[in-house]
Scaffold this motif. Sequence first.
Motif, PDB file in Angstrom:
ATOM      1  N   GLN A 178       0.746  -1.346   0.011  1.00 18.50           N
ATOM      2  CA  GLN A 178      -0.051  -0.046  -0.202  1.00 18.50           C
ATOM      3  C   GLN A 178       0.890   1.214  -0.127  1.00 18.50           C
ATOM      4  OE1 GLN A 178      -2.949  -0.368   3.032  1.00 18.50           O
ATOM      5  NE2 GLN A 178      -4.063   1.503   2.476  1.00 18.50           N
ATOM      6  N   PHE A 179       0.404   2.268  -0.746  1.00 17.25           N
ATOM      7  CA  PHE A 179       1.437   3.441  -0.915  1.00 17.25           C
ATOM      8  C   PHE A 179       0.493   4.636  -1.259  1.00 17.25           C
ATOM      9  CE2 PHE A 179       1.412   4.003  -5.450  1.00 17.25           C
ATOM     10  CZ  PHE A 179       1.221   2.622  -5.957  1.00 17.25           C
ATOM     11  N   LEU A 180       1.015   5.983  -1.038  1.00 17.33           N
ATOM     12  CA  LEU A 180       0.350   7.237  -1.263  1.00 17.33           C
ATOM     13  C   LEU A 180       0.818   7.672  -2.300  1.00 17.33           C
ATOM     14  CD1 LEU A 180       0.285   8.786   2.506  1.00 17.33           C
ATOM     15  CD2 LEU A 180      -1.657   7.234   1.300  1.00 17.33           C
ATOM     16  N   PHE A 181      -0.247   8.217  -3.070  1.00 17.63           N
ATOM     17  CA  PHE A 181       0.127   8.771  -4.569  1.00 17.63           C
ATOM     18  C   PHE A 181      -0.658   9.817  -4.734  1.00 17.63           C
ATOM     19  CE2 PHE A 181      -1.259   8.778  -9.226  1.00 17.63           C
ATOM     20  CZ  PHE A 181      -0.087   9.388  -9.554  1.00 17.63           C
ATOM     21  N   ASP A 182      -0.018  11.128  -5.132  1.00 19.73           N
ATOM     22  CA  ASP A 182      -0.515  12.544  -5.340  1.00 19.73           C
ATOM     23  C   ASP A 182      -0.345  12.559  -6.801  1.00 19.73           C
ATOM     24  OD1 ASP A 182      -1.308  15.002  -5.517  1.00 19.73           O
ATOM     25  OD2 ASP A 182       0.183  15.739  -4.369  1.00 19.73           O
ATOM     26  N   PRO A 183      -1.466  12.390  -7.393  1.00 19.25           N
ATOM     27  CA  PRO A 183      -1.261  12.907  -9.069  1.00 19.25           C
ATOM     28  C   PRO A 183      -1.014  14.274  -9.462  1.00 19.25           C
ATOM     29  CG  PRO A 183      -3.562  11.925  -8.644  1.00 19.25           C
ATOM     30  CD  PRO A 183      -2.785  12.350  -7.090  1.00 19.25           C
ATOM     31  N   GLY A 184      -1.201  15.162  -8.602  1.00 21.42           N
ATOM     32  CA  GLY A 184      -0.840  16.484  -8.790  1.00 21.42           C
ATOM     33  C   GLY A 184      -1.890  17.337  -9.485  1.00 21.42           C
ATOM     34  N   SER A 185      -2.830  16.649  -9.960  1.00 24.20           N
ATOM     35  CA  SER A 185      -3.928  17.367 -10.657  1.00 24.20           C
ATOM     36  C   SER A 185      -5.320  16.731 -10.703  1.00 24.20           C
ATOM     37  CB  SER A 185      -3.689  17.824 -12.117  1.00 24.20           C
ATOM     38  OG  SER A 185      -4.098  16.821 -13.058  1.00 24.20           O
ATOM     39  N   PHE A 186      -6.372  17.326 -10.661  1.00 23.93           N
ATOM     40  CA  PHE A 186      -7.645  16.667 -10.652  1.00 23.93           C
ATOM     41  C   PHE A 186      -8.079  15.744 -11.757  1.00 23.93           C
ATOM     42  CE2 PHE A 186     -12.424  16.610 -11.197  1.00 23.93           C
ATOM     43  CZ  PHE A 186     -12.591  15.780 -10.192  1.00 23.93           C
ATOM     44  N   CYS A 187      -7.620  16.152 -12.895  1.00 19.28           N
ATOM     45  CA  CYS A 187      -7.920  15.594 -14.370  1.00 19.28           C
ATOM     46  C   CYS A 187      -7.303  14.220 -14.254  1.00 19.28           C
ATOM     47  CB  CYS A 187      -7.693  16.281 -15.364  1.00 19.28           C
ATOM     48  SG  CYS A 187      -6.141  16.777 -15.772  1.00 19.28           S
ATOM     49  N   LEU A 188      -6.058  14.198 -13.512  1.00 16.62           N
ATOM     50  CA  LEU A 188      -5.309  13.021 -13.555  1.00 16.62           C
ATOM     51  C   LEU A 188      -5.586  11.947 -12.599  1.00 16.62           C
ATOM     52  CD1 LEU A 188      -1.710  14.297 -14.606  1.00 16.62           C
ATOM     53  CD2 LEU A 188      -3.403  13.084 -16.100  1.00 16.62           C
ATOM     54  N   GLU A 189      -6.081  12.772 -11.442  1.00 16.74           N
ATOM     55  CA  GLU A 189      -6.610  12.091 -10.065  1.00 16.74           C
ATOM     56  C   GLU A 189      -7.934  11.101 -10.574  1.00 16.74           C
ATOM     57  OE1 GLU A 189      -8.083  14.534  -7.185  1.00 16.74           O
ATOM     58  OE2 GLU A 189      -8.415  12.425  -5.669  1.00 16.74           O
ATOM     59  N   LEU A 190      -8.547  11.644 -11.610  1.00 16.17           N
ATOM     60  CA  LEU A 190      -9.740  10.959 -11.890  1.00 16.17           C
ATOM     61  C   LEU A 190      -9.475   9.707 -12.672  1.00 16.17           C
ATOM     62  CD1 LEU A 190     -12.870  11.447 -12.338  1.00 16.17           C
ATOM     63  CD2 LEU A 190     -12.295  12.495 -14.233  1.00 16.17           C
ATOM     64  N   LEU A 191      -8.390   9.613 -13.274  1.00 18.52           N
ATOM     65  CA  LEU A 191      -7.809   8.276 -14.064  1.00 18.52           C
ATOM     66  C   LEU A 191      -7.643   7.231 -13.019  1.00 18.52           C
ATOM     67  CD1 LEU A 191      -5.054   9.715 -16.309  1.00 18.52           C
ATOM     68  CD2 LEU A 191      -7.453   9.688 -16.703  1.00 18.52           C
ATOM     69  N   LEU A 192      -7.607   7.546 -11.732  1.00 14.59           N
ATOM     70  CA  LEU A 192      -7.475   6.412 -10.715  1.00 14.59           C
ATOM     71  C   LEU A 192      -8.793   5.302 -10.575  1.00 14.59           C
ATOM     72  CD1 LEU A 192      -5.355   8.150  -8.139  1.00 14.59           C
ATOM     73  CD2 LEU A 192      -4.406   6.651  -9.989  1.00 14.59           C
ATOM     74  N   THR A 193      -9.980   6.282 -10.953  1.00 13.82           N
ATOM     75  CA  THR A 193     -11.122   5.788 -10.676  1.00 13.82           C
ATOM     76  C   THR A 193     -11.450   4.427 -11.880  1.00 13.82           C
ATOM     77  OG1 THR A 193     -12.379   7.495 -12.001  1.00 13.82           O
ATOM     78  CG2 THR A 193     -11.811   7.666  -9.758  1.00 13.82           C
ATOM     79  N   GLY A 194     -10.736   4.422 -12.650  1.00 12.57           N
ATOM     80  CA  GLY A 194     -11.051   3.433 -13.831  1.00 12.57           C
ATOM     81  C   GLY A 194     -10.507   3.597 -15.173  1.00 12.57           C
ATOM     82  N   GLY A 195     -11.255   3.201 -16.206  1.00 13.13           N
ATOM     83  CA  GLY A 195     -11.030   3.841 -17.446  1.00 13.13           C
ATOM     84  C   GLY A 195     -10.900   2.454 -18.527  1.00 13.13           C
ATOM     85  N   PRO A 196     -10.390   2.790 -19.558  1.00 12.40           N
ATOM     86  CA  PRO A 196     -10.479   1.691 -20.568  1.00 12.40           C
ATOM     87  C   PRO A 196      -9.871   0.397 -20.264  1.00 12.40           C
ATOM     88  CG  PRO A 196      -9.175   3.416 -21.348  1.00 12.40           C
ATOM     89  CD  PRO A 196      -9.611   3.806 -20.184  1.00 12.40           C
ATOM     90  N   ALA A 197      -9.979  -0.604 -21.074  1.00 16.12           N
ATOM     91  CA  ALA A 197      -9.604  -2.048 -20.598  1.00 16.12           C
ATOM     92  C   ALA A 197      -8.008  -2.074 -20.376  1.00 16.12           C
ATOM     93  CB  ALA A 197      -9.955  -3.046 -21.703  1.00 16.12           C
TER      94      ALA A 197
END
Length: 196
Positions: free
Chosen positions: A15-34
């Motif tokens: 387990q680790f902490l990750f700061d994507p630095g921007s909201f639009c990139l944070e959103l990519l952590l919620t899922g996406g294309p296969a």
Amino acid sequence: MNPGTRSLVGEDGQQFLFDPGSFCLELLLTGGPAQHQRDELLRAPADLADWLAGSRLALAAPMADVRVRLTELRQLKEFRDTMWSVARSLVRGDAVEPRYVELINECAGATLRPELDPATGGRRWASPITGDQILGAAARDAIELIGQHGDRLRECHADDCSLLFADTSRPGSRRWCSMQRCGNRNKVKSYRNRQG
Ligand SMILES: [Zn+2]
């Protein structure tokens, strides 16, 4: 944990902490294309409301009274898939499809409106917060990031990690998704290499 910093679990269970630095990139952590290989976290509108409470948008004011329609959630996911594809192409130096850029532009219409709470003078988001406004916030963030700070868009340097982030460090020298995770794995690796 700071809003916008997410707790992730690597393939080995770390387990680790990750700061994507921007909201639009944070959103990519919620899922996406296969091919992005991330579990879908936003199955229903309520999932998005829960997720937003810990998001980067909550740094400015709490994400209270979020009301998302199913069609808005679908649009947000379409934006997310597009954003993933665009960001990945950019960090890898590949061509970006113009229709993807157009889609990002089209999403940027609605705005989250900040206001003052008459009782406390504190900052809050005008309520209710809609799915359209979230989409607008994400698209504007993408336009600012790509258009103004495109040179700060990064993919983690580890060969087996493809997390995308905006390098917000002053010298622009961030290489890893997380020092705890890939930064440390790299240190161990180079130590072993030195030992032969
Ligand atoms: Zn990494």
